[in-house]
Write a protein that holds these residues in place. Structure first.
Motif, PDB file in Angstrom:
ATOM      1  N   THR A  53       0.812  -1.218   0.000  1.00 27.84           N
ATOM      2  CA  THR A  53       0.000   0.000   0.000  1.00 27.84           C
ATOM      3  C   THR A  53       0.839   1.260   0.000  1.00 27.84           C
ATOM      4  N   TYR A 105      -6.550  -2.774   6.472  1.00 30.36           N
ATOM      5  CA  TYR A 105      -7.360  -3.269   5.350  1.00 30.36           C
ATOM      6  C   TYR A 105      -6.605  -4.462   4.777  1.00 30.36           C
ATOM      7  N   GLU A 137     -14.990  -0.248  13.041  1.00 29.20           N
ATOM      8  CA  GLU A 137     -14.849  -0.565  11.621  1.00 29.20           C
ATOM      9  C   GLU A 137     -13.954   0.482  10.979  1.00 29.20           C
ATOM     10  N   TYR A 138     -12.917   0.013  10.297  1.00 26.34           N
ATOM     11  CA  TYR A 138     -11.971   0.918   9.656  1.00 26.34           C
ATOM     12  C   TYR A 138     -12.349   1.132   8.191  1.00 26.34           C
ATOM     13  N   PRO A 154     -11.969   1.331   4.239  1.00 27.73           N
ATOM     14  CA  PRO A 154     -11.128   0.612   3.282  1.00 27.73           C
ATOM     15  C   PRO A 154     -10.040   1.541   2.740  1.00 27.73           C
ATOM     16  N   HIS A 155      -8.854   0.981   2.496  1.00 23.26           N
ATOM     17  CA  HIS A 155      -7.720   1.794   2.037  1.00 23.26           C
ATOM     18  C   HIS A 155      -7.644   3.090   2.862  1.00 23.26           C
ATOM     19  N   PRO A 156      -7.543   2.963   4.188  1.00 24.77           N
ATOM     20  CA  PRO A 156      -7.758   4.129   5.067  1.00 24.77           C
ATOM     21  C   PRO A 156      -6.800   5.289   4.832  1.00 24.77           C
ATOM     22  N   VAL A 169     -12.515  -2.044  -3.747  1.00 29.20           N
ATOM     23  CA  VAL A 169     -12.734  -2.462  -2.365  1.00 29.20           C
ATOM     24  C   VAL A 169     -13.324  -3.870  -2.343  1.00 29.20           C
ATOM     25  N   GLU A 190     -15.114  -6.302   0.142  1.00 24.85           N
ATOM     26  CA  GLU A 190     -15.798  -6.200   1.436  1.00 24.85           C
ATOM     27  C   GLU A 190     -15.168  -7.100   2.499  1.00 24.85           C
ATOM     28  N   ASP A 215     -12.191  -7.722   3.005  1.00 23.73           N
ATOM     29  CA  ASP A 215     -10.920  -7.184   3.481  1.00 23.73           C
ATOM     30  C   ASP A 215     -11.088  -5.995   4.431  1.00 23.73           C
ATOM     31  N   ILE A 216     -12.328  -5.512   4.600  1.00 24.35           N
ATOM     32  CA  ILE A 216     -12.571  -4.416   5.544  1.00 24.35           C
ATOM     33  C   ILE A 216     -12.396  -4.942   6.966  1.00 24.35           C
ATOM     34  N   LYS A 217     -11.664  -4.204   7.776  1.00 29.48           N
ATOM     35  CA  LYS A 217     -11.338  -4.644   9.130  1.00 29.48           C
ATOM     36  C   LYS A 217     -12.348  -4.117  10.144  1.00 29.48           C
TER      37      LYS A 217
END
Length: 375
Positions: A83, A157, A223-224, A226-228, A259, A261, A263-265
């Motif tokens: 990333t 992510y 919930e973080y 995605p690609h924060p 994105v 879904e 993989d969302i933490k």
């Protein structure tokens, strides 16, 4: 033959400090580290969260990587994966990858003709002016500073948060101190060494909470985005570095990379220490997008989410609870990335050179919640 036992001693802190974590160990040979000595270091890390290994000037990037990975031998990826390659990420300007040891990054300040295969590199120390909504006036910039961004090292992510980060001080500017300002209306300030890395204990952050809030953080999840680090890139931080100001500047999902879904933490607010069983509030405040409440509802109003997280975490970054490490060349600091928050600090002149190496590996097994389950 006499077996030399490692001397583990508490880090020195001033009498005004309430810091109750951190230890130092002198003259460990990390290139040929025995299993017994590694176990001593590992226990020190999980009991004390920050371990300063002194006099490691000759440590190679390979040995640094091998030591870091030893805490999680099944780990395979650098903590942020690829990333960092994303040009829009807020992390992209700050790190450069060592070509022959890609799990190790170089950070710092100043121009270097060559370092570990990197040629003609200019490192820029992160300055709060680039990330905060407000800034310290120019005339006070070198005498005063702020926490840049309180965080854990984690992609948040797709990849699991690393267990341990290692930071190696190769070149450290000396002789100047700065006044760290919170600039949040409290009047809080802290005297810090130039270019310190500041740490706070997530365990202390939990212990400071009311019984009601302790129950909340034991049962709520974060919930973080995605690609924060791309998502937050247009937004701006609070003046205490503890999360973002809600001005609606975050990138919409349509402007992020694809994105997935799954993989969302969604991670617990509270993480359990694998050795002591103690609980720690561990939240990356800048990357949060929603709170999954104990009653099953999901809080999605971003301003409200951030206010809740800030209220829970702010007591834990009060000046007396912050450990600002006074770096000396040759210091290798290992920290429990699942037990502390940290931030870079400081404002440099172009002539003040700083060179550090950083390494962490995405956890092979996730993080342990208060319920003992892996997330």
């Amino acid at each position: 033959m006499t077996v030399k036992i490692l001397d583990v001693r508490p880090i020195p802190v001033p009498s005004t400090s309430a810091v109750d974590f951190g230890v130092e160990i002198d003259n460990v040979n990390l290139e040929t580290l025995s299993d017994e000595d590694f176990d001593t270091i590992r226990n020190a890390l999980y009991y004390h969260h920050v371990v300063v290994l002194k006099n490691q000037n000759g440590l190679s990037p390979k040995a640094q990587f091998e030591l870091t990975r030893r805490f999680d031998p099944a780990s395979e990826n650098y903590g942020h994966g690829k990333t960092l390659d994303a040009k829009r990420s807020v992390l992209h300007p700050d790190l450069k990858t060592i070509p022959h040891q890609p799990q190790v990054q170089v950070i710092g300040n100043g121009y270097y003709e060559e370092y570990e295969g990197l040629k003609n590199i200019t490192l820029k120390h992160p300055h709060h002016r680039k990330f905060h909504k407000t800034a310290i006036p120019e005339e006070d910039d070198l005498s005063s500073t702020r926490f840049f961004r309180w965080h854990i090292d984690a992609a948040l992510y797709a990849l699991n948060p690393p267990k341990v980060t290692s930071l190696m001080a190769v070149k450290v500017p000396q002789g100047r101190r700065q006044t760290l300002r919170y600039d949040d209306g409290t009047g809080d300030e802290l005297d810090v060494p130039l270019g310190t890395t500041a740490f706070v204990s997530g365990q202390n952050m939990y212990n400071l909470l009311s019984e009601e809030d302790k129950e909340f953080v034991r049962n709520a999840k974060v919930e973080y985005a995605p690609h924060p680090y791309i998502w937050m890139s247009p937004a701006q931080s609070r003046s205490d570095g503890l999360g973002m100001v809600s001005d609606g500047l975050e990138l919409p999902l349509s402007e992020l990379p694809p994105v997935n879904e799954k993989d969302i933490k969604i991670l617990p607010m509270c993480w359990k220490n694998p050795v002591t069983g103690n609980l720690a509030v561990i939240i990356h405040p800048s990357a949060v997008r929603a709170i999954h409440l104990p009653n099953g509802e999901v809080m999605t109003d971003l301003k409200e989410v951030r206010e809740v997280v800030h209220r829970l975490q702010r007591p834990g970054i009060a000046p007396q609870f912050v450990y600002p490490h006074d770096w000396v060349e040759g210091d290798l600091v290992l920290f429990n990335n699942q037990g502390v928050l940290h931030t870079v600090v400081g404002a440099f002149t172009p002539e003040e050179k700083r060179l550090f190496r950083q390494c962490n590996m995405a956890s092979s097994e996730g993080v342990t919640g208060p319920d003992g389950k892996l997330y």
